[in-house]
Design a protein around this motif. Structure first.
Motif, mmCIF file in Angstrom:
data_model
loop_
_atom_site.group_PDB
_atom_site.id
_atom_site.type_symbol
_atom_site.label_atom_id
_atom_site.label_comp_id
_atom_site.label_asym_id
_atom_site.label_seq_id
_atom_site.Cartn_x
_atom_site.Cartn_y
_atom_site.Cartn_z
ATOM 1 N N THR A 106 -8.478 88.247 50.706
ATOM 2 C CA THR A 106 -9.469 87.300 50.199
ATOM 3 C C THR A 106 -10.465 86.942 51.299
ATOM 4 O O THR A 106 -11.680 86.961 51.081
ATOM 5 N N ASP A 212 -11.185 97.059 48.062
ATOM 6 C CA ASP A 212 -10.076 96.101 48.069
ATOM 7 C C ASP A 212 -8.801 96.929 48.126
ATOM 8 O O ASP A 212 -8.384 97.523 47.128
ATOM 9 N N GLN A 215 -3.620 96.421 47.210
ATOM 10 C CA GLN A 215 -2.481 97.086 46.559
ATOM 11 C C GLN A 215 -2.343 98.545 46.971
ATOM 12 O O GLN A 215 -1.332 99.169 46.653
ATOM 13 N N SER A 235 -3.966 92.872 53.028
ATOM 14 C CA SER A 235 -3.151 91.701 53.397
ATOM 15 C C SER A 235 -1.804 92.133 53.950
ATOM 16 O O SER A 235 -1.145 93.005 53.371
ATOM 17 N N HIS A 237 1.019 90.403 53.941
ATOM 18 C CA HIS A 237 2.217 89.937 53.222
ATOM 19 C C HIS A 237 2.624 90.848 52.072
ATOM 20 O O HIS A 237 3.744 90.749 51.577
ATOM 21 N N LYS A 238 1.727 91.749 51.654
ATOM 22 C CA LYS A 238 2.084 92.682 50.586
ATOM 23 C C LYS A 238 2.637 93.984 51.155
ATOM 24 O O LYS A 238 2.955 94.906 50.423
ATOM 25 N N ARG A 373 6.371 88.551 37.759
ATOM 26 C CA ARG A 373 5.328 87.545 37.591
ATOM 27 C C ARG A 373 4.869 87.558 36.139
ATOM 28 O O ARG A 373 4.867 88.600 35.489
ATOM 29 N N ARG A 393 4.615 91.080 34.445
ATOM 30 C CA ARG A 393 4.311 92.183 35.361
ATOM 31 C C ARG A 393 5.503 92.456 36.268
ATOM 32 O O ARG A 393 6.004 91.554 36.932
#
Ligand code: 7TS
Length: 421
Positions: A106, A212, A215, A235, A237-238, A373, A393
């Motif tokens: 982000t 982006d 993922q 990111s 944390h993923k 989620r 998901r």
């Protein structure tokens, strides 16, 4: 004392349930069941080696970076900058200085919108994105369009398979297209976009390409030079690393011309009472004392992933996705969204069961130890395309297995039992 730069402990290991012992949290029992963690698209779990890198930094090397001449500050700087080199190599960047630390995808996207967009976009210029995007790759462009008078356009996504090809982008270009901001993999339906082909077309039109990679970088081999993209956001944390840190890769010619993102310490070369000059890239974009242990933790995470091999990670996830699509596809009155071909998608599967609310399904799944989620997944425009308000998901990672898919299917059967009359 030697710097505690814990290298990965994955030598000889392959993705799959054999990795579970490396992840202490996976020993937890949830509602007296084995934890089946299928919320990896939101955040992954962390291996022992990453936990040790974080702990080891504070325990043995903690000091501020780029400042002190004392030993601890030099060790902290070496670890911090060493992590930058590891992450650069992981995504194929030529120079470590092309990696800017941010709080995550982000902030990486907001940095480009602010530092590149506000400087270079004119009224009437066009920003091209898609209906597949996470809100993080929409809202910063809405801000930018408002601030500069530029126009935000969306490549439409077909409802039936959510697949986008290079042609779908090609027809959207105009002489005013300045930026293409697209995801490499959808966080809802897993669709993988042909970024390399799209970047080539964008460059033929003189547009800058931001990807982006939130993922994609965690789940498939990504090489920014081969893809020939201008920016890549992701990111930690993923991808087995800590929360609160991520990176922006940028093409050096662009990074040099961009304005700083924030003002403060570390980002300057000189400051007088009237004006300041900027430090070199990447420090120009990193104001203030950074999150030092975060990048160090991410460096350890990429050691772990690199030792597994990203081709192996991708192959493992494809196998699980294929099995999951097949297993879920057999459940009556369950609707699957997104591409059916496991080669066109990553290991993220959105679905709904009859007219049961996704939150209700999610709650019953949790009672069975299965973490998924439920909601709009920060992709409301895509929900509109799919004609739903929300979905369940399930998303997979290196430590998941076919057993986890079976547990998901059993838990869905239990949920259907509750809600059918
Ligand atoms: N882009 C994509 C494709 C994402 O999946 C996410 C997070 C972001 C951007 C934002 O990343 P952040 O680390 O800056 O928050 N996706 C999700 C998700 O799918 N569920 O929770 C977060």
């Amino acid at each position: 004392m030697a710097i505690a730069d814990k290298s990965a402990t994955t030598d000889g290991k392959t993705p799959g349930p054999g990795l579970r012992p490396d992840f202490p949290i996976l020993e937890r029992r949830i509602n007296d069941r084995r934890l089946v963690y299928l919320d990896n698209a939101a955040s992954s779990q962390k291996p022992e080696s990453v936990l040790q890198a974080l702990d080891g930094f504070y325990r043995h090397h903690n000091a501020n970076v780029h400042r002190g001449i004392h030993t601890l500050s030099q060790e902290a700087t070496d670890l911090y900058e060493g992590a930058r080199a590891k992450v650069a190599a992981f995504v194929g960047a030529r120079q470590a200085s092309q990696i800017i630390w941010t709080r995550g995808t982000t902030e990486s996207i907001n940095l480009v919108a602010h530092s590149w967009g506000r400087k270079f976009l004119q009224p009437g210029d066009e920003i091209l994105t898609t209906e597949l995007e996470h809100h993080s790759n929409i809202v910063p462009w809405q801000f930018l369009a408002k601030a500069t008078g530029s126009v935000l356009k969306y490549v439409p996504v077909p409802e039936h398979d959510t697949l986008l090809g290079a042609d779908d982008f090609a027809r959207m270009f105009t002489p005013r297209t300045r930026l293409v901001a697209l995801t490499q993999m959808s966080n809802v339906v897993g669709t993988v976009l042909p970024v390399k082909e799209i970047a080539e077309i964008a460059h033929q039109h003189g547009a800058v390409v931001l990807v982006d990679g939130a993922q994609s970088v965690p789940h498939m081999p990504v090489d920014v030079v081969d893809l020939d993209v201008d920016f890549m956001a992701f990111s930690a944390h993923k991808m087995l690393g800590p929360t609160g840190v991520g990176a922006l890769y940028g093409r050096m010619e662009l990074l040099r011309t961009m304005d700083p993102y924030q003002g403060g310490g570390d980002m300057i070369a000189t400051v007088s009472m009237e004006k300041s000059t900027w430090n070199a890239v990447p420090h120009k974009f990193e104001a203030g004392t950074p999150y030092i242990s975060g990048p160090i933790g991410l460096g350890s995470a990429v050691d772990y992933l690199a030792a597994l091999g990203m081709e192996n990670v991708q192959a493992h996830e494809r196998e699980i996705t294929e099995y999951a699509l097949e297993s879920l596809g057999k459940i009556p009155r369950l609707t699957l969204y997104g591409p059916r071909d496991p080669l066109s998608r990553g290991a993220v599967i959105a679905f709904n069961v009859e007219d049961v609310h996704p939150h209700d399904i999610g709650q019953v799944l949790d009672s069975q130890g299965v973490a998924v989620r439920a909601g709009h997944h920060c992709a409301q425009p895509l929900m509109r395309v799919l004609g739903v308000g929300s979905t369940v998901r399930a998303s997979f990672y290196v430590y998941n297995s076919r057993d986890d898919v079976d547990a998901l299917v059993d838990a869905i059967a239990t949920a259907k039992g509750y809600f059918s009359d």
